[in-house]
Design a protein around this motif. Structure first.
Motif, PDB file in Angstrom:
ATOM      1  N   THR A   1      35.373  22.691  27.939  1.00  0.00           N
ATOM      2  CA  THR A   1      35.636  23.812  27.034  1.00  0.00           C
ATOM      3  C   THR A   1      34.915  23.565  25.712  1.00  0.00           C
ATOM      4  OG1 THR A   1      37.595  22.873  25.945  1.00  0.00           O
ATOM      5  CG2 THR A   1      37.940  23.977  28.075  1.00  0.00           C
TER       6      THR A   1
ATOM      7  N   GLU B   1      41.172  25.037  36.083  1.00  0.00           N
ATOM      8  CA  GLU B   1      41.069  26.218  36.936  1.00  0.00           C
ATOM      9  C   GLU B   1      41.764  25.902  38.261  1.00  0.00           C
ATOM     10  OE1 GLU B   1      37.266  28.824  37.534  1.00  0.00           O
ATOM     11  OE2 GLU B   1      37.203  27.221  39.037  1.00  0.00           O
TER      12      GLU B   1
ATOM     13  N   THR C   1      46.635  29.503  33.996  1.00  0.00           N
ATOM     14  CA  THR C   1      46.569  28.140  33.473  1.00  0.00           C
ATOM     15  C   THR C   1      45.943  28.169  32.087  1.00  0.00           C
ATOM     16  OG1 THR C   1      44.364  27.758  34.406  1.00  0.00           O
ATOM     17  CG2 THR C   1      46.251  27.170  35.803  1.00  0.00           C
TER      18      THR C   1
ATOM     19  N   ARG D   1      36.570  17.418  32.451  1.00  0.00           N
ATOM     20  CA  ARG D   1      36.232  17.347  33.872  1.00  0.00           C
ATOM     21  C   ARG D   1      36.628  16.023  34.533  1.00  0.00           C
ATOM     22  NH1 ARG D   1      30.056  19.031  33.641  1.00  0.00           N
ATOM     23  NH2 ARG D   1      30.245  17.665  31.809  1.00  0.00           N
TER      24      ARG D   1
ATOM     25  N   PHE E   1      43.122  27.776  41.971  1.00  0.00           N
ATOM     26  CA  PHE E   1      43.168  28.925  42.866  1.00  0.00           C
ATOM     27  C   PHE E   1      44.154  28.663  44.003  1.00  0.00           C
ATOM     28  CE2 PHE E   1      39.046  29.745  40.927  1.00  0.00           C
ATOM     29  CZ  PHE E   1      39.034  31.140  40.817  1.00  0.00           C
TER      30      PHE E   1
ATOM     31  N   LYS F   1      41.725  22.905  42.717  1.00  0.00           N
ATOM     32  CA  LYS F   1      41.882  22.634  41.281  1.00  0.00           C
ATOM     33  C   LYS F   1      40.685  21.859  40.755  1.00  0.00           C
ATOM     34  CE  LYS F   1      45.123  20.268  38.143  1.00  0.00           C
ATOM     35  NZ  LYS F   1      46.428  19.559  38.086  1.00  0.00           N
ATOM     36  N   ARG F   2      40.287  22.208  39.539  1.00  0.00           N
ATOM     37  CA  ARG F   2      39.276  21.411  38.848  1.00  0.00           C
ATOM     38  C   ARG F   2      39.466  21.571  37.346  1.00  0.00           C
ATOM     39  NH1 ARG F   2      33.482  24.363  38.348  1.00  0.00           N
ATOM     40  NH2 ARG F   2      34.202  26.505  38.037  1.00  0.00           N
TER      41      ARG F   2
ATOM     42  N   LEU G   1      37.886  21.565  33.504  1.00  0.00           N
ATOM     43  CA  LEU G   1      36.658  22.177  33.017  1.00  0.00           C
ATOM     44  C   LEU G   1      36.228  21.599  31.674  1.00  0.00           C
ATOM     45  CD1 LEU G   1      37.733  25.877  33.729  1.00  0.00           C
ATOM     46  CD2 LEU G   1      36.345  24.415  35.222  1.00  0.00           C
TER      47      LEU G   1
ATOM     48  N   GLN H   1      36.315  18.380  42.218  1.00  0.00           N
ATOM     49  CA  GLN H   1      37.164  19.466  42.722  1.00  0.00           C
ATOM     50  C   GLN H   1      38.129  18.890  43.736  1.00  0.00           C
ATOM     51  OE1 GLN H   1      35.646  23.585  43.477  1.00  0.00           O
ATOM     52  NE2 GLN H   1      36.127  23.114  45.593  1.00  0.00           N
TER      53      GLN H   1
ATOM     54  N   ASP I   1      42.852  27.004  29.379  1.00  0.00           N
ATOM     55  CA  ASP I   1      41.397  27.100  29.488  1.00  0.00           C
ATOM     56  C   ASP I   1      40.761  25.829  30.032  1.00  0.00           C
ATOM     57  OD1 ASP I   1      41.539  29.641  28.439  1.00  0.00           O
ATOM     58  OD2 ASP I   1      41.128  29.008  26.374  1.00  0.00           O
TER      59      ASP I   1
ATOM     60  N   LYS J   1      43.770  33.573  41.494  1.00  0.00           N
ATOM     61  CA  LYS J   1      43.566  32.607  40.420  1.00  0.00           C
ATOM     62  C   LYS J   1      44.870  32.472  39.656  1.00  0.00           C
ATOM     63  CE  LYS J   1      40.592  31.387  36.527  1.00  0.00           C
ATOM     64  NZ  LYS J   1      39.443  31.790  35.677  1.00  0.00           N
TER      65      LYS J   1
END
Length: 206
Positions: free
Chosen positions: A45, A24, A19, A51, A26, A40-41, A43, A88, A21, A16
């Protein structure tokens, strides 16, 4: 190089990435015979729902790749939701970031050790030249990258089988395959934004 630095640059396992918050990322485990991939996506918060920026990044990449632009990461696959938006995004590895080249990869040449490859004037000039060429290529399609920094410029190495533990291996910087990444917060001419770009003055950055 310390083992943890070697792992960050040359490791083969799933990691991971560091980055904010709001996103995300990987680095996926390397599958023998395949190119490395990154997933990558954006999120949701406590501050905001980011998103939809995943879908925006996909659309910008599709625009650039569809017009034959070479200086971006190639898309491996993407996953959507019930509304048809991409949630994603997976791209193929675009190379070592300039930040990693400059901070994690000391080099030895002709008996002398350098902090990084860019201490050589010719390599520094090549970096500048190919960055400008990449920007010219995306600007021709009315795309302006607003988050240009050392983390978002990648340059592959060769050979692909390079082993940092083998003293006989010679590492080369493949400047003509330089790529720009992270296009979510870019501007596209005549493309209206429904939400303000969540970027501003980076007060904690040099």
């Amino acid at each position: 190089m310390k083992p943890e630095k070697i792992e960050r640059v040359f490791g083969r396992g799933r990691v991971k990435m560091l980055t904010g918050d709001h996103v995300e990322v990987f680095r996926e485990a390397l599958v023998p015979g395949e190119r490395r991939r990154y997933t990558k996506r954006f999120l949701e918060t406590g501050d905001a729902d980011f998103r939809h920026w995943t879908d925006r990044e996909w659309r910008i990449l599709a625009r650039l790749i569809g017009h034959g632009v070479r200086c971006v990461a190639n898309v491996a696959q993407y996953h959507g939701d019930a509304e048809g938006s991409v949630r994603q995004l997976q791209t193929y590895d675009a190379g070592i970031s300039v930040d990693q080249w400059a901070t994690l990869l000391p080099v030895s040449r002709n008996g002398a050790t350098h902090r990084h490859v860019f201490e050589d004037c010719a390599h520094w000039w090549a970096l500048a030249h190919h960055c400008l060429a990449a920007l010219d290529e995306i600007h021709a399609l009315q795309v302006v990258h607003l988050d240009l920094k050392a983390d978002n410029i990648c340059i592959p190495l060769s050979p692909a089988s390079f082993d940092p533990d083998a003293t006989s291996d010679r590492l080369n910087v493949v400047f003509d395959r330089l790529a720009l990444i992270d296009f979510a917060f870019s501007l596209v001419s005549r493309d209206k934004l429904t939400t303000a770009l969540p970027i501003g003055w980076q007060r904690d950055s040099d």
